[in-house]
Design an enzyme around this catalytic site. Structure first.
Site, PDB file in Angstrom:
ATOM      1  N   LYS A 291       0.642  -1.309  -0.087  1.00 18.00           N
ATOM      2  CA  LYS A 291      -0.226  -0.093   0.036  1.00 18.00           C
ATOM      3  C   LYS A 291       0.814   1.343  -0.006  1.00 18.00           C
ATOM      4  CE  LYS A 291      -3.177   2.663   3.052  1.00 18.00           C
ATOM      5  NZ  LYS A 291      -4.220   2.823   4.148  1.00 18.00           N
TER       6      LYS A 291
ATOM      7  N   ASP B  83      -2.522  10.223   3.703  1.00 22.93           N
ATOM      8  CA  ASP B  83      -4.084   9.819   4.081  1.00 22.93           C
ATOM      9  C   ASP B  83      -4.602  10.883   4.926  1.00 22.93           C
ATOM     10  OD1 ASP B  83      -6.486   8.447   4.158  1.00 22.93           O
ATOM     11  OD2 ASP B  83      -5.727   6.839   5.156  1.00 22.93           O
TER      12      ASP B  83
ATOM     13  N   LYS C 288      -9.995  12.911   8.346  1.00 23.80           N
ATOM     14  CA  LYS C 288      -9.849  12.502   9.727  1.00 23.80           C
ATOM     15  C   LYS C 288      -9.731  13.584  10.613  1.00 23.80           C
ATOM     16  CE  LYS C 288      -6.544   8.756   8.066  1.00 23.80           C
ATOM     17  NZ  LYS C 288      -7.254   7.523   8.958  1.00 23.80           N
TER      18      LYS C 288
ATOM     19  N   ASP D  92       1.660   6.239   5.690  1.00 22.24           N
ATOM     20  CA  ASP D  92       0.486   5.347   5.040  1.00 22.24           C
ATOM     21  C   ASP D  92       1.128   4.698   3.714  1.00 22.24           C
ATOM     22  OD1 ASP D  92      -1.876   4.098   5.416  1.00 22.24           O
ATOM     23  OD2 ASP D  92      -2.961   5.662   4.369  1.00 22.24           O
TER      24      ASP D  92
ATOM     25  N   ASP E 285     -12.312   7.327   3.684  1.00 26.77           N
ATOM     26  CA  ASP E 285     -11.088   6.969   4.587  1.00 26.77           C
ATOM     27  C   ASP E 285     -10.776   5.612   4.449  1.00 26.77           C
ATOM     28  OD1 ASP E 285      -9.003   7.546   6.152  1.00 26.77           O
ATOM     29  OD2 ASP E 285      -9.970   7.790   8.133  1.00 26.77           O
TER      30      ASP E 285
ATOM     31  N   GLU F 180      -9.666   3.835   2.261  1.00 29.16           N
ATOM     32  CA  GLU F 180      -9.123   3.779   0.761  1.00 29.16           C
ATOM     33  C   GLU F 180      -7.986   2.872   0.366  1.00 29.16           C
ATOM     34  OE1 GLU F 180      -7.735   5.416   3.474  1.00 29.16           O
ATOM     35  OE2 GLU F 180      -5.621   4.973   2.762  1.00 29.16           O
TER      36      GLU F 180
ATOM     37  N   ARG G 141      -8.027  -0.332   0.861  1.00 28.36           N
ATOM     38  CA  ARG G 141      -8.616  -1.520   0.366  1.00 28.36           C
ATOM     39  C   ARG G 141      -8.808  -1.222  -1.196  1.00 28.36           C
ATOM     40  NH1 ARG G 141     -12.893  -1.603   5.094  1.00 28.36           N
ATOM     41  NH2 ARG G 141     -11.050  -0.794   6.229  1.00 28.36           N
TER      42      ARG G 141
HETATM   43  N1  BES Z   1      -4.284   4.375   6.777  1.00 28.31           N
HETATM   44  C1  BES Z   1      -5.434   4.354   7.853  1.00 28.31           C
HETATM   45  C2  BES Z   1      -5.252   3.322   8.848  1.00 28.31           C
HETATM   46  C3  BES Z   1      -4.422   3.735  10.103  1.00 28.31           C
HETATM   47  C4  BES Z   1      -4.952   4.727  11.057  1.00 28.31           C
HETATM   48  C5  BES Z   1      -3.126   3.269  10.231  1.00 28.31           C
HETATM   49  C6  BES Z   1      -4.260   5.126  11.859  1.00 28.31           C
HETATM   50  C7  BES Z   1      -2.546   3.664  11.412  1.00 28.31           C
HETATM   51  C8  BES Z   1      -2.968   4.448  12.275  1.00 28.31           C
HETATM   52  C9  BES Z   1      -6.567   3.696   6.688  1.00 28.31           C
HETATM   53  O1  BES Z   1      -6.479   4.020   5.596  1.00 28.31           O
HETATM   54  C10 BES Z   1      -7.896   4.206   7.451  1.00 28.31           C
HETATM   55  O2  BES Z   1      -7.946   5.166   7.603  1.00 28.31           O
HETATM   56  N2  BES Z   1      -8.499   3.164   7.858  1.00 28.31           N
HETATM   57  C11 BES Z   1      -9.863   3.610   8.439  1.00 28.31           C
HETATM   58  C12 BES Z   1     -11.084   2.488   8.119  1.00 28.31           C
HETATM   59  C13 BES Z   1     -12.330   2.789   8.788  1.00 28.31           C
HETATM   60  C14 BES Z   1     -12.838   4.049   7.893  1.00 28.31           C
HETATM   61  C15 BES Z   1     -13.228   1.704   8.268  1.00 28.31           C
HETATM   62  C16 BES Z   1      -9.773   3.435  10.089  1.00 28.31           C
HETATM   63  O3  BES Z   1      -8.784   2.652  10.670  1.00 28.31           O
HETATM   64  O4  BES Z   1     -10.032   4.340  10.721  1.00 28.31           O
HETATM   65 ZN    ZN Z   2      -4.957   4.784   4.907  1.00 30.70          ZN
HETATM   66 MN    MN Z   3      -7.637   5.964   5.485  1.00 28.13          MN
END
Ligand code: BES
Ligand code: ZN
Ligand code: MN
Length: 500
Positions: free
Chosen positions: A268, A273, A280, A291, A350, A352, A354
């Protein structure tokens, strides 16, 4: 590019007359001392055993005691490193070497020696030396703006000192491999630590091309948005809709064993992000420059594999984008069509990672892979579940899962398996598309894994969620994980004859 990498070597014989700036000796907290440590103790007139008896050196795992100008030794410093419980377990040995490396690098020593005789025991010298070299490389990493080779400490040379001549060759091969792995790890850390305005998708593409130039065995292709549109990568492209930074799909291929079906690694590469329209919160948002650590880790693996000329067929795929909100950004409720033909309802922009991974995973099938592993900072839920101790491991294949878990244990870069049961997959139902891109607040890492699983039915696959392991928050810094795990796994695929 100036290369001031650490130099490693191995030698057999006594350490007493060995000239070095820092001789490192593993010492337990109990007498009698093991053979090699006892010999050093004798040369010092019993100073080490006196320290142990008096309780000044407890021998606790990783405890360090530095002695200057030790009388009776040719070394100008003697560093005692505690081994903890005797005999140290495999994980203790890794921690002890890491502690030794930190201690040595904290001194002005330019050369160092590590007395390995007492640690080796029944251990396989190649594996031992490989881990030692990469741990010393890691300890020497420092991020410096504008410096591709930032370095901590002055150490330039490390010598492993063993007892038996027969071990020198195997130790040396392990050191070479470990140095290559260490270099890969540190270049991945540097990419992670770079600010998001420097490390853009275009920058990652440039780094991949540079890697290809350094290693003629690696061919590099970079697909731009037009080419991805032709391939109908609608999921990936939906993530880049809000930014002016062009997105890319980077492919690196190394054919060290061309006749074999390749291992495909997918990393990835979200270079920042923000969450997109599902923005966020502000706290720690800067850390979302990390990210792209999945992308950095697969680049690091490719660097190590090519530098060590391993007999493997390896393909790395890096979907890379920036996720920003704007008037052109994808919105919650939008439905997009992925390369697989499956439609996706984007309930949260968010989620994204996947979306870019699913198209890359569909693309991966054209390599007729032996195995596909994706590596992604995918979910905050994974950090909640496992913290920074373990990466989340997901796979429908028990054999592959077991191999990856074992590789994590052996390298000290652990993973822990979570399930992909169909009951979780059902959380991804959508009224308006084949699948939703989020599965609600429960089991977030697992539903993310289930999402990816829907696109990986044609080959053997595993997913590593490195959201908790790829970087540290205090002090902030990329770790290079899970490169140690991945390298251990890849080395395990090469048979002892070295031809596959
Ligand atoms: N890059 C983030 C995941 C992440 C968050 C990694 C904090 C390390 C620390 C990912 O793209 C994301 O934002 N995932 C969301 C998914 C949710 C919207 C279902 C998350 O984890 O909040
Ligand atoms: Zn992300
Ligand atoms: Mn995200």
């Amino acid at each position: 590019m100036p290369d001031h990498a650490l130099e490693f070597s191995a030698r057999a014989g006594s350490v007493i007359p060995f000239k070095t700036d820092c001789l490192t000796v593993p010492v337990p907290g109990k007498l009698p001392l093991p053979t090699a440590a006892a010999a050093v103790d004798a040369a010092l007139g019993g100073q080490i055993s006196a320290l142990v008896t008096a309780g000044d050196f407890t021998g606790a795992l990783g405890a360090a005691l530095m002695l200057h100008q030790p009388a009776g030794l040719a070394a100008s410093r003697l560093l005692l490193i505690g081994t903890g419980k005797e005999p140290p377990m495999p994980r203790d040995v890794l921690n002890l070497i890491a502690a030794a490396a930190r201690a040595v690098l904290g001194t002005p020593a330019k050369s160092a020696a590590l007395l390995v005789t007492d640690l080796l025991g029944e251990r396989e010298p190649t594996a031992f030396a490989r881990q030692a070299a990469r741990l010393f490389c890691e300890a020497g990493y420092k991020y410096r703006p504008g410096d591709d080779n930032g370095k901590r400490g002055k150490l330039a040379r490390l010598t492993l000192v063993c007892e038996e001549r027969s071990q020198v060759r195997t130790l040396t091969r392990g050191l070479e491999l470990g140095a290559a792995i260490g270099k890969g790890i540190n270049s991945a850390r540097r990419l992670g630590d770079l600010p998001g305005n420097v490390c853009t998708p275009g920058y990652l593409a440039e780094q991949a091309r540079e890697l290809g130039k350094r290693h003629p065995g690696v061919s590099v292709r970079v697909l731009d948005e037009k080419q991805m549109a032709k391939l109908k990568m609608g999921a990936l492209l939906s993530v880049t809709a809000g930014t002016v930074q062009p997105a890319y799909l980077i492919t690196l291929e190394y054919r060290g064993a061309a006749a074999q079906a390749p291992v495909v690694l997918v990393g990835k590469g979200v270079t920042f992000d923000s969450g997109g329209i599902s923005l966020k919160p502000g706290a720690k948002m800067d850390e979302m420059k990390y990210d792209m650590c999945g992308a950095a880790s697969v680049l690091g693996v490719m660097e190590a594999v090519a530098a060590a000329a391993l007999p493997l067929h390896l393909v790395c795929l890096i979907p890379t984008v920036e996720n920003l909100p704007s008037g052109t950004a994808t919105k919650p409720g939008d439905v997009v069509t992925s390369m697989s033909g499956k439609t996706i309802e984007i309930l949260n922009t968010d989620a994204e990672g996947r979306l870019i991974l699913c198209d890359a995973l569909t693309y991966a099938a054209r390599y007729k892979p032996a195995v596909v592993i994706d590596i992604a900072t995918l979910t905050g839920a994974c950090v909640v579940a496992l913290g920074k101790q373990a990466s989340g491991l997901f796979s429908p294949n028990d054999t592959l899962a077991a191999e990856l878990l074992a590789a994590g244990e052996a390298s000290g870069d652990r993973a822990w398996r979570l399930p992909l049961w169909k009951e979780y997959d059902e959380q991804l139902k959508s009224n308006f598309a084949d699948i939703a891109n989020i599965g609600g607040p429960e089991a977030g890492s697992i539903t993310a894994g289930c999402f990816l699983a829907r696109f990986t039915k044609d080959y053997t696959w595993a997913h590593l969620d490195i959201a908790g392991t790829a970087w540290n928050s205090g002090p902030k810094g990329a770790t290079g994980r899970p490169i140690p795990l991945l390298m251990e796994y890849l080395l395990g695929r090469i048979d002892p004859a070295g031809n596959a």
